[in-house]
Design a protein around this motif. Structure first.
Motif, PDB file in Angstrom:
ATOM      1  N   PHE A   6       0.914  -1.282   0.106  1.00  0.00           N
ATOM      2  CA  PHE A   6      -0.019  -0.035  -0.172  1.00  0.00           C
ATOM      3  C   PHE A   6       0.632   1.112   0.172  1.00  0.00           C
ATOM      4  O   PHE A   6       0.454   2.350  -0.843  1.00  0.00           O
ATOM      5  CB  PHE A   6      -0.937   0.062   1.361  1.00  0.00           C
ATOM      6  N   LEU A   7       2.007   1.312   0.896  1.00  0.00           N
ATOM      7  CA  LEU A   7       2.692   2.755   0.976  1.00  0.00           C
ATOM      8  C   LEU A   7       3.436   2.611  -0.451  1.00  0.00           C
ATOM      9  O   LEU A   7       3.635   3.758  -1.020  1.00  0.00           O
ATOM     10  CB  LEU A   7       3.716   2.420   2.177  1.00  0.00           C
ATOM     11  N   PHE A   8       3.945   1.763  -0.901  1.00  0.00           N
ATOM     12  CA  PHE A   8       4.814   1.575  -2.132  1.00  0.00           C
ATOM     13  C   PHE A   8       3.861   2.234  -3.444  1.00  0.00           C
ATOM     14  O   PHE A   8       4.208   3.097  -4.011  1.00  0.00           O
ATOM     15  CB  PHE A   8       5.239   0.274  -2.664  1.00  0.00           C
ATOM     16  N   ILE A   9       2.499   1.772  -3.481  1.00  0.00           N
ATOM     17  CA  ILE A   9       1.735   2.105  -4.571  1.00  0.00           C
ATOM     18  C   ILE A   9       1.274   3.695  -4.168  1.00  0.00           C
ATOM     19  O   ILE A   9       1.228   4.448  -5.053  1.00  0.00           O
ATOM     20  CB  ILE A   9       0.467   1.415  -4.394  1.00  0.00           C
ATOM     21  N   SER A  10       1.263   3.860  -2.963  1.00  0.00           N
ATOM     22  CA  SER A  10       0.964   5.507  -2.530  1.00  0.00           C
ATOM     23  C   SER A  10       1.893   6.508  -2.883  1.00  0.00           C
ATOM     24  O   SER A  10       1.755   7.323  -3.301  1.00  0.00           O
ATOM     25  CB  SER A  10       0.373   5.463  -1.177  1.00  0.00           C
ATOM     26  N   ILE A  11       3.202   6.087  -2.677  1.00  0.00           N
ATOM     27  CA  ILE A  11       4.256   6.855  -2.991  1.00  0.00           C
ATOM     28  C   ILE A  11       4.413   6.956  -4.480  1.00  0.00           C
ATOM     29  O   ILE A  11       4.437   8.020  -5.064  1.00  0.00           O
ATOM     30  CB  ILE A  11       5.533   6.161  -2.254  1.00  0.00           C
ATOM     31  N   ILE A  12       4.286   5.788  -5.363  1.00  0.00           N
ATOM     32  CA  ILE A  12       4.322   6.055  -6.594  1.00  0.00           C
ATOM     33  C   ILE A  12       3.249   6.944  -7.059  1.00  0.00           C
ATOM     34  O   ILE A  12       3.492   7.666  -8.026  1.00  0.00           O
ATOM     35  CB  ILE A  12       4.337   4.473  -7.119  1.00  0.00           C
ATOM     36  N   THR A  13       1.903   6.843  -6.911  1.00  0.00           N
ATOM     37  CA  THR A  13       0.837   7.341  -7.158  1.00  0.00           C
ATOM     38  C   THR A  13       1.197   9.074  -6.923  1.00  0.00           C
ATOM     39  O   THR A  13       0.787   9.883  -7.779  1.00  0.00           O
ATOM     40  CB  THR A  13      -0.430   7.042  -6.474  1.00  0.00           C
ATOM     41  N   VAL A  14       1.735   9.465  -5.705  1.00  0.00           N
ATOM     42  CA  VAL A  14       1.846  10.745  -5.588  1.00  0.00           C
ATOM     43  C   VAL A  14       2.884  11.407  -6.342  1.00  0.00           C
ATOM     44  O   VAL A  14       2.864  12.250  -6.979  1.00  0.00           O
ATOM     45  CB  VAL A  14       2.453  10.797  -3.991  1.00  0.00           C
ATOM     46  N   ILE A  15       3.965  10.676  -6.764  1.00  0.00           N
ATOM     47  CA  ILE A  15       5.019  10.937  -7.458  1.00  0.00           C
ATOM     48  C   ILE A  15       4.790  11.339  -8.891  1.00  0.00           C
ATOM     49  O   ILE A  15       4.779  12.362  -9.679  1.00  0.00           O
ATOM     50  CB  ILE A  15       6.345  10.018  -7.538  1.00  0.00           C
ATOM     51  N   ILE A  16       3.885  10.339  -9.432  1.00  0.00           N
ATOM     52  CA  ILE A  16       3.255  10.309 -10.810  1.00  0.00           C
ATOM     53  C   ILE A  16       2.301  11.632 -10.804  1.00  0.00           C
ATOM     54  O   ILE A  16       2.270  12.507 -11.906  1.00  0.00           O
ATOM     55  CB  ILE A  16       2.603   9.143 -11.118  1.00  0.00           C
TER      56      ILE A  16
END
Length: 78
Positions: A6-16
């Motif tokens: 979840f944290l990995f996907i959240s961080i990637i989403t924020v960066i994109i």
């Protein structure tokens, strides 16, 4: 394990999302730093919402009505 995903996907989403927003701002001929200003405004707003949630109200009635915390369940039944 699920939290890490979840944290990995959240961080990637924020960066994109941030990258796309900065590119759109550049298309409008505006600086991308406005994304940071927007983030700071949201953090400050969140801080005030949290503060207002935990700060107790005035004791007793005020010009907006009676103190809702001063009413007990017994008073409501009568």
């Amino acid at each position: 394990m699920a939290l890490a995903i979840f944290l990995f996907i959240s961080i990637i989403t924020v960066i994109i999302g941030t990258s796309l927003t900065v590119r759109r701002l550049h298309d409008l001929n505006v600086t991308g730093w406005l994304v940071l200003v927007n983030a700071l405004i949201r953090i400050i707003t969140l801080f005030f919402h949290i503060c207002f949630t935990f700060i107790p109200g005035t004791k007793g009635p005020n010009k907006y009505g009676d103190d809702p915390l001063g009413v007990s369940l017994i008073d409501l039944k009568t």
